[in-house]
Design an enzyme around this catalytic site. Structure first.
Site, PDB file in Angstrom:
ATOM      1  N   TRP A 319      34.726  50.970  71.455  1.00  0.00           N
ATOM      2  CA  TRP A 319      35.358  51.910  72.381  1.00  0.00           C
ATOM      3  C   TRP A 319      35.559  51.279  73.750  1.00  0.00           C
ATOM      4  CZ3 TRP A 319      33.638  53.951  77.039  1.00  0.00           C
ATOM      5  CH2 TRP A 319      34.360  55.030  77.551  1.00  0.00           C
ATOM      6  N   HIS A 320      34.627  50.426  74.166  1.00  0.00           N
ATOM      7  CA  HIS A 320      34.704  49.830  75.500  1.00  0.00           C
ATOM      8  C   HIS A 320      35.844  48.830  75.630  1.00  0.00           C
ATOM      9  CE1 HIS A 320      30.720  51.589  76.255  1.00  0.00           C
ATOM     10  NE2 HIS A 320      30.970  51.369  77.523  1.00  0.00           N
ATOM     11  N   GLY A 321      36.251  48.199  74.551  1.00  0.00           N
ATOM     12  CA  GLY A 321      37.337  47.245  74.699  1.00  0.00           C
ATOM     13  C   GLY A 321      37.686  46.540  73.411  1.00  0.00           C
ATOM     14  N   PHE A 482      38.571  50.532  80.638  1.00  0.00           N
ATOM     15  CA  PHE A 482      38.242  51.000  79.288  1.00  0.00           C
ATOM     16  C   PHE A 482      39.041  52.248  78.931  1.00  0.00           C
ATOM     17  CE2 PHE A 482      33.910  49.225  80.655  1.00  0.00           C
ATOM     18  CZ  PHE A 482      34.317  47.950  80.340  1.00  0.00           C
TER      19      PHE A 482
END
Length: 482
Positions: A319-321, A482
């Protein structure tokens, strides 16, 4: 128009607060809501006007489909519609954010698509998913279209959260507490806003330059420089995200809203499990409610629980990247949390300060792939942290008190060698001071609660004046990516 910009602080925010306050005092509540929707869309469109179109299409489609789902009586059909809606939202996020990355993973010579990634898409997508699933679970649609659009576009949180709960936000919107703004809310909100600006613009920006000495020069940095760079990034991320949370909480408070707590002194945690109860708390809550529990949580035995924990943090990393570095970071935290579950009883017997120091060291080391440009760079950084030259390079303190250094060197006559030593020592001392703050100081909510007086106004004025002077030197918030 970023949050740390002249136009936001000197024009957009004052106009928004004045307009919202006047319309509510005149009891023109519907106009006040439409005004807030308008300024939120202006804020979103300041990044790219096409973002307005994308988010409005997303909001309208979700609302219409959920409205239709609310009329379906058969639970099987409701479940199907819910699955399709959630899959559609996740699919859009996945395509826009990870489409090109997957193409490069499969074929390094692939021609990249020209994809437009809206600001805050990772955050408002989770808010939409929460709304869809909650309506399915409760079986009732309780909001007007105006309320839902305002919830979905609310400008303080659109960039990097916190991830709002629709029921909590709209309940506040319907109450008179946020319609008649109290002096106490304005005072606390302004203090939180100023403290957050100081954390981001002054502290986090300086730490980011120190961190870059190691992370951006992986092959040439020695062990001491790399160690201080890792520590600098650990503190930078803390003050950057903490500063952002303070700013948006302050803005919301000045408007009469109370946002969910998203950051609660996470480096005071004495275990990795406790760290995740303090860091990005709304994301942790979302992943627990909508990923971990549906997977079975801890209801199907220890082995299944550990697998579920690992999956949750794998999802968190992704999800962060779109990068293997984020996946590696998520896996490392997942493994640590599993170990934390296994040795939790033993770990709890350790002195709190020992647990806190060990946890901080582990978290700092796990931030390496989060900041590294590649997994290969992360491996090099880990190697240099433990093997290599132990001397401090002379440019370590080049970003510390540059104006004082310039004056001393050119007008006082102090030798460059002495100035370099003083800068290096000052840099290390400042970082030690910041460590003391994150370990022992109260958080912003505790500091601002019930505080007022002339001295508080003076401090806030000084901080805000200093930050405005440095706006041109400030980059975006880390979580904005993000």
């Amino acid at each position: 128009m970023g949050i740390t910009s002249y136009i936001f602080v000197l024009a957009f925010l004052p106009i928004t607060l004045i307009g919202w306050s006047i319309l509510n005092r005149l009891n023109w509540y519907n106009f006040a809501d439409f005004f807030l929707i308008l300024v939120s869309l202006i804020f979103i469109g300041s990044y790219d006007y096409r973002f307005i179109i994308i988010i409005l299409i997303t909001v309208c489609v979700n609302y219409i489909c959920v409205k239709y789902m609310d009329r379906i009586k058969r639970s099987e059909w409701r479940k199907i519609v819910t699955i399709i809606l959630v899959a559609a939202n996740v699919g859009v996020l996945f395509f826009l954010k990870y489409g090109n990355w997957l193409r490069v993973v499969i074929n390094r010579e692939a021609v990249l698509w020209k994809l437009l990634i809206p600001i805050g898409i990772s955050f408002y997508t989770l808010e939409q998913i929460r709304f869809i699933v909650d309506v399915y679970r409760t079986g009732e649609m309780k909001y007007t279209f105006r309320e839902y659009v305002l919830f979905s576009t609310f400008f303080p949180v659109i960039v990097s959260g916190p991830i709002l709960r629709h029921d909590d936000f709209i309940v506040q919107l319907r109450s008179k507490d946020c319609r008649f703004i109290l002096t106490e809310n304005i005072s606390e909100g302004l203090m939180s806003f100023c403290f957050g600006m100081g954390k981001k613009v002054i502290i986090a920006s300086w730490l980011g330059k120190i961190a870059g000495l190691g992370f951006d020069n992986v092959e040439s940095a020695n062990s001491v420089t790399m160690l201080l760079s890792v520590l600098a990034f650990t503190l930078q991320l803390y003050f950057d995200f903490s500063g952002y949370c303070d700013i948006v909480e302050g803005v919301a408070s000045m408007m009469g809203f109370k946002l969910p707590m998203n950051f609660n002194s996470p480096y005071k945690a004495s275990s990795v499990g406790e760290f995740w109860k303090r860091w990005h708390m709304t994301l942790t809550d979302f992943l627990t409610r909508y990923v971990y529990i549906p997977l079975g949580g801890n209801r199907k035995g220890r082995v299944r629980q550990n697998i579920n924990i690992f999956i949750v943090f794998l999802v968190s990393g992704l999800w962060h990247g779109a990068s293997f570095t984020y996946i590696l970071w998520g896996m490392m935290h997942g493994i640590c949390l599993i170990v934390d579950k296994i040795i939790g009883k033993f770990w709890a017997k350790l002195p709190v300060f020992v647990g806190r120091c060990v946890t901080f060291s582990m978290v700092a080391l796990m931030w390496v792939p989060f900041r590294a440009n590649s997994t290969g760079d992360a491996c090099v950084i880990y190697r240099r942290l433990f093997w290599g030259d132990r001397t401090i390079v002379k440019d370590l303190g080049q970003y510390t008190l540059p104006m004082v250094t310039y004056l001393c060197e050119n007008y006082v006559g102090i030798s460059q060698e002495m100035l370099v030593s003083v800068q290096n020592i000052t840099t290390v001392l400042i970082m030690i001071l910041l460590l003391g703050i994150v370990f022992f100081a109260k958080n912003t909510r505790e500091l601002t609660k019930g505080r007022n007086g002339n001295w508080v106004a003076v401090i806030c004025g000084i901080i805000l004046f200093a930050t405005v002077l440095h706006f041109q030197e400030v980059g975006t918030f880390i979580y904005e990516g993000f």
